[in-house]
Design a protein around this motif. Sequence first.
Motif, mmCIF file in Angstrom:
data_model
loop_
_atom_site.group_PDB
_atom_site.id
_atom_site.type_symbol
_atom_site.label_atom_id
_atom_site.label_comp_id
_atom_site.label_asym_id
_atom_site.label_seq_id
_atom_site.Cartn_x
_atom_site.Cartn_y
_atom_site.Cartn_z
ATOM 1 N N TYR A 70 0.829 -1.205 0.000
ATOM 2 C CA TYR A 70 0.000 0.000 0.000
ATOM 3 C C TYR A 70 0.868 1.262 0.000
ATOM 4 C CZ TYR A 70 -3.619 -3.352 1.388
ATOM 5 O OH TYR A 70 -4.477 -4.420 1.439
ATOM 6 N N ALA A 71 1.534 1.530 -1.105
ATOM 7 C CA ALA A 71 2.362 2.738 -1.209
ATOM 8 C C ALA A 71 2.715 2.999 -2.664
ATOM 9 C CB ALA A 71 3.637 2.605 -0.381
ATOM 10 N N VAL A 72 2.905 4.272 -2.990
ATOM 11 C CA VAL A 72 3.573 4.626 -4.239
ATOM 12 C C VAL A 72 5.059 4.432 -3.985
ATOM 13 C CG1 VAL A 72 4.116 6.476 -5.847
ATOM 14 C CG2 VAL A 72 1.802 6.284 -4.914
ATOM 15 N N HIS A 73 5.715 3.649 -4.812
ATOM 16 C CA HIS A 73 7.122 3.333 -4.572
ATOM 17 C C HIS A 73 8.009 4.408 -5.187
ATOM 18 C CE1 HIS A 73 6.426 -0.471 -2.583
ATOM 19 N NE2 HIS A 73 5.471 -0.700 -3.477
ATOM 20 N N THR A 74 8.201 5.470 -4.416
ATOM 21 C CA THR A 74 8.988 6.606 -4.901
ATOM 22 C C THR A 74 10.452 6.255 -5.187
ATOM 23 O OG1 THR A 74 9.331 7.325 -2.605
ATOM 24 C CG2 THR A 74 7.486 8.304 -3.795
ATOM 25 N N PRO A 75 11.051 5.213 -4.574
ATOM 26 C CA PRO A 75 12.427 4.866 -4.950
ATOM 27 C C PRO A 75 12.535 4.167 -6.308
ATOM 28 C CG PRO A 75 11.926 4.141 -2.692
ATOM 29 C CD PRO A 75 10.624 4.490 -3.342
ATOM 30 N N HIS A 76 11.412 3.900 -6.964
ATOM 31 C CA HIS A 76 11.397 3.176 -8.242
ATOM 32 C C HIS A 76 11.969 4.062 -9.353
ATOM 33 C CE1 HIS A 76 9.962 0.755 -11.584
ATOM 34 N NE2 HIS A 76 9.473 -0.148 -10.739
ATOM 35 N N PRO A 77 12.822 3.529 -10.223
ATOM 36 C CA PRO A 77 13.395 4.358 -11.306
ATOM 37 C C PRO A 77 12.369 4.818 -12.332
ATOM 38 C CG PRO A 77 14.044 2.058 -11.551
ATOM 39 C CD PRO A 77 13.395 2.178 -10.209
ATOM 40 N N ALA A 78 11.150 4.238 -12.317
ATOM 41 C CA ALA A 78 10.090 4.689 -13.220
ATOM 42 C C ALA A 78 9.104 5.603 -12.498
ATOM 43 C CB ALA A 78 9.352 3.495 -13.821
ATOM 44 N N TYR A 79 9.491 6.105 -11.339
ATOM 45 C CA TYR A 79 8.695 7.123 -10.651
ATOM 46 C C TYR A 79 9.136 8.482 -11.188
ATOM 47 C CZ TYR A 79 6.921 10.232 -7.026
ATOM 48 O OH TYR A 79 6.280 11.256 -6.357
ATOM 49 N N TYR A 80 8.221 9.153 -11.892
ATOM 50 C CA TYR A 80 8.537 10.441 -12.515
ATOM 51 C C TYR A 80 7.640 11.542 -11.941
ATOM 52 C CZ TYR A 80 10.710 7.352 -15.972
ATOM 53 O OH TYR A 80 11.473 6.393 -16.593
ATOM 54 N N GLY A 81 7.301 11.422 -10.669
ATOM 55 C CA GLY A 81 6.317 12.316 -10.082
ATOM 56 C C GLY A 81 6.900 13.531 -9.392
ATOM 57 N N MET A 82 6.604 13.662 -8.114
ATOM 58 C CA MET A 82 7.072 14.810 -7.353
ATOM 59 C C MET A 82 8.548 14.622 -7.008
ATOM 60 S SD MET A 82 4.182 16.132 -7.631
ATOM 61 C CE MET A 82 4.460 17.677 -6.800
ATOM 62 N N PHE A 83 9.072 15.526 -6.190
ATOM 63 C CA PHE A 83 10.502 15.472 -5.877
ATOM 64 C C PHE A 83 10.753 14.515 -4.707
ATOM 65 C CE2 PHE A 83 9.734 20.055 -7.153
ATOM 66 C CZ PHE A 83 10.054 19.846 -8.480
ATOM 67 N N ASN A 84 10.428 13.243 -4.927
ATOM 68 C CA ASN A 84 10.613 12.222 -3.899
ATOM 69 C C ASN A 84 11.576 11.169 -4.424
ATOM 70 O OD1 ASN A 84 7.116 12.545 -3.605
ATOM 71 N ND2 ASN A 84 8.580 13.454 -2.211
ATOM 72 N N PRO A 85 12.866 11.342 -4.209
ATOM 73 C CA PRO A 85 13.847 10.468 -4.861
ATOM 74 C C PRO A 85 14.113 9.174 -4.094
ATOM 75 C CG PRO A 85 14.983 12.112 -3.582
ATOM 76 C CD PRO A 85 13.511 12.408 -3.431
ATOM 77 N N ARG A 86 14.889 8.335 -4.692
ATOM 78 C CA ARG A 86 15.456 7.177 -4.012
ATOM 79 C C ARG A 86 16.538 7.691 -3.063
ATOM 80 N NH1 ARG A 86 16.155 1.687 -4.996
ATOM 81 N NH2 ARG A 86 18.193 0.777 -4.514
ATOM 82 N N ALA A 87 16.561 7.199 -1.835
ATOM 83 C CA ALA A 87 17.568 7.639 -0.865
ATOM 84 C C ALA A 87 18.877 6.890 -1.097
ATOM 85 C CB ALA A 87 17.073 7.406 0.553
ATOM 86 N N ASN A 88 20.001 7.613 -1.147
ATOM 87 C CA ASN A 88 21.288 6.943 -1.292
ATOM 88 C C ASN A 88 21.603 6.151 -0.021
ATOM 89 O OD1 ASN A 88 23.160 8.570 0.547
ATOM 90 N ND2 ASN A 88 22.394 10.207 -0.776
ATOM 91 N N PHE A 89 22.406 5.117 -0.155
ATOM 92 C CA PHE A 89 22.592 4.170 0.935
ATOM 93 C C PHE A 89 23.224 4.784 2.188
ATOM 94 C CE2 PHE A 89 24.645 0.499 3.046
ATOM 95 C CZ PHE A 89 23.487 -0.199 3.356
#
Length: 472
Positions: A70-89
Amino acid sequence: MNFDLTSSERNTTWNFLWNELEDYYSKTEKQRTAIYPERKEVVHALDSDFEQPRSTKEAVEYVLKSLSKYAVHTPHPAYYGMFNPRANFPSILADVISAVYNPQLAAWGHAPFAVEVEHMLIQRIGEKFGYTAPNIDGVFATGGQEAHITGLLCALHEKYPDFASSGVQGLEKLPVVYCSSASHHATIKAARVCGLGGSAVKYIEVDDEQRMRVDELERQIKEDLELGLQPFFVFATMGTTGSGAIDPLPEINEIAKQYNLWVHADAAYGGAVRLTKEHTELLDGIENTDSITFDAHKWLSVPMAASLFITKHRYALGKAFSISANFMPEEEDEIDRLSSYTHSIQWSRRFIGLKLYLPLLVFGWEGYEETILHQIRMGDYLREQLLANGWKIYNHSQLPIVCFTDERMEEDAAFSKFVYDRTLEKGNAWIINYPYGKYATLRACITNYNTTEKHIDDLIDWLNENREEYLK
């Protein structure tokens, strides 16, 4: 009750959690970008039985599965939405370290290393924006909204020396805040929180590129002065959420200087280009502003939320927030003013800055510059492929934000809505349905450092398929 659990239980849980998180982190791309359940399904899935404790492993496993489903997976490389990036390790590790050590940044004496790290980062990033020592000051904030509120409060205390004691009720004239009609709605919320009210905010018309019209700003200032109001503050946006527009800062600064207005640059997203050599000129004039909002949790790819408020007025934060309390430690003046309880809206606060400090230790400025430039290149590639496939681009930002549609349906809101809905329904990618002026467009933003040309090619294929489906 043993809140620590036993050493054996902790090791078992750590290992289980680590493996599960590693599986998600390394295979995020295998997830659908999102699913859209009915609310009743999510509410029904909530485990709210707190009368029957379960094992830590069971509890953790349940939470992970629920977040995955139950979430929009903002870390996904095909997420082109708001400014919610994948967090670096390293930034993820920083969040864990901060949680375990749980340093208290309210007073320097409780966490001298943490406080000094954040102070140093404020200085270094302030220099990147063109501010000069020893006048740079600032604070890490829980989000861009808090940073905006901080800027507005600093300006109020600077403009009105008695504001700390008398507040809004002591003002003879209503203060007026200006921002473009394309700016973030955080401006309205900031005005409300500071007691000015939403009516104190005047929206200034934008040009065809959604940049603030400076002639309209000056016209509105003159009109408000004639009405007996007190113009005092301008929000200038460095990369609007919708189209990546950058307000003309040099001209805004000139008008602000003429009318004695505080200029606050909302560089929450676009400010990151100041970490590059190639694109720093996009923010020319930011060095002459009074204060800046910059969100590390946007383009710098750290976990939410990690924002910075930076100002060139060394004592502005002290004027707005300095306070004494007999239960707080007495420290030297220079040290005391670094404590969050004398220096910010917050009192008790976690070590936010570690999420930026640890990645900088690992990757350095060069690593961040490389990542930012990669995302800008991917934005350019997206534009090229859209044009090559018969889509029209409406914004001309140099940031990796693209507003587009099929020119034949640019005034057909049903078309962009259909393509948007079908893209999200299929779960292949996540984009936005965005009105660019009078046109109904789609919006895609490169937010992920792992997004490649292959991901963009796939996006183009899906968009083309959805367009063909609509035209049948």
